[in-house]
Scaffold this active site. Structure first.
Site, PDB file in Angstrom:
ATOM      1  CG  LEU A  53      -2.159  -0.855   0.925  1.00 55.40           C
ATOM      2  CD1 LEU A  53      -3.190  -0.907   2.318  1.00 55.40           C
ATOM      3  CD2 LEU A  53      -2.952  -0.722  -0.007  1.00 55.40           C
ATOM      4  CG  ASN A  93       8.073  -3.151   0.654  1.00 57.92           C
ATOM      5  OD1 ASN A  93       7.050  -2.901   1.090  1.00 57.92           O
ATOM      6  ND2 ASN A  93       8.662  -3.634  -0.498  1.00 57.92           N
ATOM      7  CG  ASP A 112       7.434  -8.907   0.348  1.00 61.94           C
ATOM      8  OD1 ASP A 112       7.823  -9.970  -0.372  1.00 61.94           O
ATOM      9  OD2 ASP A 112       7.083  -8.193  -0.224  1.00 61.94           O
ATOM     10  CG  HIS A 118       6.353 -13.460  -4.088  1.00 58.87           C
ATOM     11  ND1 HIS A 118       7.728 -13.810  -3.696  1.00 58.87           N
ATOM     12  CD2 HIS A 118       6.603 -12.098  -3.638  1.00 58.87           C
ATOM     13  CE1 HIS A 118       8.235 -12.923  -2.815  1.00 58.87           C
ATOM     14  NE2 HIS A 118       7.540 -11.699  -3.011  1.00 58.87           N
ATOM     15  CG  ASP A 152       4.500  -9.214  -4.982  1.00 54.67           C
ATOM     16  OD1 ASP A 152       4.248  -8.213  -4.023  1.00 54.67           O
ATOM     17  OD2 ASP A 152       5.287  -9.731  -5.423  1.00 54.67           O
ATOM     18  N   GLY A 170       7.544  -5.141 -10.074  1.00 57.95           N
ATOM     19  CA  GLY A 170       6.161  -4.987  -9.533  1.00 57.95           C
ATOM     20  C   GLY A 170       5.339  -4.371 -10.358  1.00 57.95           C
TER      21      GLY A 170
END
Ligand code: DOR
Length: 429
Positions: A63, A94, A152, A232, A305, A324
């Site tokens: 987020l 993160n 992560d 993942h 993810d 990402g």
């Protein structure tokens, strides 16, 4: 206020329920489930021709709050979640600063209640600043409400720190979520290492980097008796290691994303930065192993993810782009297209991976349709055909590997604690 969800096919895998029944909601809870319920005083939600599922839960979402709100924030990310049919999402730590203390965890939970369109859960960091040197305030964060612990984005390279993290987190009966890619082998790599990376002349991230990381993490989970969740999963070797560990009784669970099931490294050939992700899209043999792993229970849950980045960050040469992309608004459509409409998985199986199982694994409300349960409900049209157009996304992160793709299956309503938050793609709050 009462609501009646009428005429749908209700699927609740936790109860082995798959039947044409109606649901009455009152004060945010499910109060009655049964056939042909009449309740004239209730507001009607017509579910004819639709699947009625327990609200979808995504345990792996970025987020970007605090500090990286240009990419995403709780307001935009939670609306993207609602649009995608999710009623609960868990955000990764993160951020900038890293979510590594109780003040940030409780602040985000509060912010989630104020601004979130759906339920927001918080995952705390394992190490201070995610630097992999010193344990973060794990106990304090769990007391403040963190639902899991994770570094992560990075693997915890230091085995002693990972051991301590497992022991400590295990004392609170919580799970460590590991981003399993051994650093030295993936350094500078931008895609899966194999024939395609060789052809394109790009540095690879070999599958063995994931296998090594998963092997060590499993050994530490086995040694400490603590529980480990592998984020993942993308490699054949990782699936096999997790399968064997489960057979030995190790407390290990795992997740897989739609992109790792629906795409391969061959999709990178156009140098589209929307295909760049860590761990990378792998070759067909790995994808086959992931599908087998999901089928036989080695892989437990589906997650997005969802990792939004600003447009200008992705609009660069492939090797400079961050890894990402957005996933909340495409996840269900991609899964139904790739897994259900190909005849490989049933709707109850998919709803188990996307709702019942994550709720059970992480001890969350929701994940089931039963009187007394919170009324978090997703209405799905499994046959709705639509085309991905990122201009319609609620997320700020417009990069998606599925741009322009025709998908079959969509969430058409999202109900959170009895409130109709999304209907026909429009988020109402
Ligand atoms: O591709 C990725 N992006 N993988 C991760 O694990 C982190 C994520 C991000 O935060 O952007």
């Amino acid at each position: 206020m009462k609501r009646l969800v009428k005429g749908g096919r209700v699927i609740s895998p936790a109860q082995n329920l798959d039947a044409s029944v109606d649901i009455v909601i009152e004060d945010g809870k499910i109060v009655q489930i049964g056939p042909d319920i009449m309740c004239p005083e209730a507001e009607l939600i017509d579910a004819a021709g639709l699947v009625v599922a327990p609200g979808l839960i995504d345990m792996h979402v970025h987020l970007r709050e605090p500090g990286l709100e240009a990419k995403e924030d709780i307001y935009s990310g939670s609306r993207a979640a609602a649009a995608g049919g999710f009623t609960t999402i868990a955000c990764m730590p993160n951020t900038k600063p890293v979510i590594d203390n109780a003040i940030l965890v409780s602040g985000l939970i509060r912010q989630g209640k104020l601004e979130g369109a759906v339920n927001i859960k918080v995952i705390g960091a394992l190490s201070k600043g995610q630097e992999g040197k010193e344990l973060a305030e794990i106990g304090d964060m769990i007391y403040a409400g963190a639902v899991a612990i994770s570094d992560d984005g990075h693997w915890v390279n230091n085995a002693k720190l990972m051991r301590l993290g497992l022991e400590y987190t295990g004392m609170f009966h919580k799970t460590i979520i590991s981003h399993a890619e051994e650093d030295s082998l993936v350094a500078e790599g931008v895609m899966h290492e194999g024939a395609v990376s060789a052809m394109l002349g790009m540095k690879g991230r070999p599958a063995v980097a994931e296998d090594i990381a998963v092997a060590r993490d499993i050994m530490l989970a086995e040694y400490t008796g603590a529980s480990l969740h592998v984020a993942h999963v993308s490699s054949r070797g990782a699936v096999e290691l997790i399968r064997q560990a489960k057979q030995r009784g190790v407390k290990v669970t795992a997740e897989v994303t739609p992109q790792h099931l629906a795409l391969t490294d061959a999709d990178v050939t156009g140098f589209n930065t929307a295909m760049k992700v860590n761990p990378p899209l792998r070759s067909r043999d790995h994808v086959e192993a992931l599908l087998e792993g999901l089928k036989d229970g080695t892989l437990d849950i589906l997650v997005t993810d969802h990792a939004p980045h600003a447009f200008e960050e992705k609009d660069v040469e492939f090797r400079y782009a961050p890894s990402g992309f957005a996933g909340l608004e495409t996840s269900l459509g991609v899964i139904l297209t790739a897994l259900y409409h190909t005849g490989q998985f049933t709707l109850p199986e998919i709803i188990r991976f996307m709702s019942a199982r994550p709720a059970a694994l992480f001890g969350l409300d929701g994940g089931q349709l039963i009187p007394g349960a919170v009324a978090d409900i997703t209405l799905i049209d499994p046959d709705r055909e639509w085309t991905v157009d990122s201009r319609n996304f609620y997320t700020k992160g417009k990069a998606t590997p599925f741009e322009g793709k025709k998908l079959k299956g969509k969430a058409v309503a999202t109900i959170v604690a009895g409130n109709l938050i999304m209907q026909n793609g429009e988020v109402k709050i």
